[in-house]
Write a protein that holds these residues in place. Sequence first.
Motif, PDB file in Angstrom:
ATOM      1  N   GLY A   1       5.107   5.063  -5.319  1.00 34.13           N
ATOM      2  CA  GLY A   1       5.728   4.522  -6.525  1.00 34.13           C
ATOM      3  C   GLY A   1       7.076   3.887  -6.280  1.00 34.13           C
ATOM      4  O   GLY A   1       7.783   3.539  -7.243  1.00 34.13           O
ATOM      5  N   LYS A   2       7.432   3.683  -5.026  1.00 34.25           N
ATOM      6  CA  LYS A   2       8.720   3.073  -4.685  1.00 34.25           C
ATOM      7  C   LYS A   2       8.469   1.688  -4.096  1.00 34.25           C
ATOM      8  O   LYS A   2       7.572   1.505  -3.276  1.00 34.25           O
ATOM      9  CB  LYS A   2       9.486   3.935  -3.688  1.00 34.25           C
ATOM     10  CG  LYS A   2       9.789   5.339  -4.198  1.00 34.25           C
ATOM     11  CD  LYS A   2      10.468   6.158  -3.109  1.00 34.25           C
ATOM     12  CE  LYS A   2      10.738   7.591  -3.594  1.00 34.25           C
ATOM     13  NZ  LYS A   2      11.347   8.444  -2.539  1.00 34.25           N
TER      14      LYS A   2
ATOM     15  N   LEU B   1       0.831  -1.202   0.000  1.00 30.19           N
ATOM     16  CA  LEU B   1       0.000   0.000   0.000  1.00 30.19           C
ATOM     17  C   LEU B   1       0.867   1.256   0.000  1.00 30.19           C
ATOM     18  O   LEU B   1       0.541   2.245  -0.667  1.00 30.19           O
ATOM     19  CB  LEU B   1      -0.934  -0.003   1.215  1.00 30.19           C
ATOM     20  CG  LEU B   1      -1.999  -1.110   1.219  1.00 30.19           C
ATOM     21  CD1 LEU B   1      -2.893  -0.982   2.440  1.00 30.19           C
ATOM     22  CD2 LEU B   1      -2.838  -1.088  -0.047  1.00 30.19           C
ATOM     23  N   GLN B   2       1.977   1.207   0.721  1.00 32.89           N
ATOM     24  CA  GLN B   2       2.894   2.347   0.711  1.00 32.89           C
ATOM     25  C   GLN B   2       3.505   2.530  -0.679  1.00 32.89           C
ATOM     26  O   GLN B   2       3.645   3.659  -1.169  1.00 32.89           O
ATOM     27  CB  GLN B   2       3.992   2.136   1.756  1.00 32.89           C
ATOM     28  CG  GLN B   2       3.478   2.219   3.194  1.00 32.89           C
ATOM     29  CD  GLN B   2       4.510   1.782   4.217  1.00 32.89           C
ATOM     30  OE1 GLN B   2       5.452   1.037   3.905  1.00 32.89           O
ATOM     31  NE2 GLN B   2       4.338   2.220   5.455  1.00 32.89           N
TER      32      GLN B   2
END
Length: 362
Positions: free
Chosen positions: A355-356, A349-350
């Motif tokens: 985008g990392k 989710l992070q």
Amino acid sequence: MVSDVSRRLRGRLPNRRALTLTVVAVLVLLLALAGAVMPVPYVSLRPGPTLNTLGVNPQTDKPLIEITGEQTYADNGHLNFTTVAYTGDPDRPLTLYGALRDWLDPDRAVVPQETIFPKGETAEEVEQENTALMADSQQTSVAAALTQMGEKLTTESVVVGVEKGMPAEGTLETGDKITAVDGTPATQTAQITGKLREYKAGQQVTLTVVRDGKERTETLTMAAHPKEPDKAVVGVKLADRYVLPIDVKMNVGDIGGPSAGLMFALGIYELLTPGSLTGGKFIAGTGTITMDGQVGAIGGIQQKMIAARDAGATVFLVPPGNCPAALDAAPDGLRLVKAETLDSAVKSLQALQDGKGQVPAC
């Protein structure tokens, strides 16, 4: 002579084709009537309610997750758990007509009744089991979220059932915590059951019990097991429950089962930590959870994905064991993310936000 007779008979007998059609129509009508009332041993599964663990449960008009005594952080996104509803049970069976109708519905699945209701169990007993499984799932999800945050938790043994007609009936109650057997400390279920195996039917045992925060002792006479006469029991069902440092209440209404564990754990983690896991997105998912964050497979994945997409979800967290079936039935516009553990779900989710990092797909 034969020709004249045949002509006279044709004039007096009803048309053979009309008679056949009448007979067929009557048979079809009888079959239709039979199908409308004939019970069949199947259950029809359909998409059920989907509720946001970060929001308010419309059934109770209360926050789905209430945490008291700790700072919480609001999030305007969705972390929805999904459910499956069903039609047909041993008391109100599905009809032949209903089974055929639902079999043709792509959003439904018709499965053998024993898939939901094991032989010998009533609908009420299954509902009670699902309620208990939901309670266990909630407690384990709190433990999983706290473990994800670095907390070290311990367990205690709690009475979760008392058998009728056995020594414990009327003495021990659901929710009692057993802390010692004949004065010997025993706080985990394996310790308690191990000590009780040393006793024979007719012998007395004294249990130290904590009820409503107060310690008491109860002396019981061991009885022979109904099915194993050589085994002595007091007639209680015990389960290890986590000692939780925070007070968490979940207002789920009449929804049962263990499959919301992952989403409960994510919701609790989200509420207790600053920042946002959702980034305002509508994320849904399913899966059981263990204290150490392992995500387990569930049933009804197709119906749960449909419910999530219909509600507006664009991302769906899937247990690894459900990935093959999920890939075969995923609705358009729903991204499937494989969630092996609570930790991997958090990281996915992070990664979706910044985008990392990797976002594992089914």
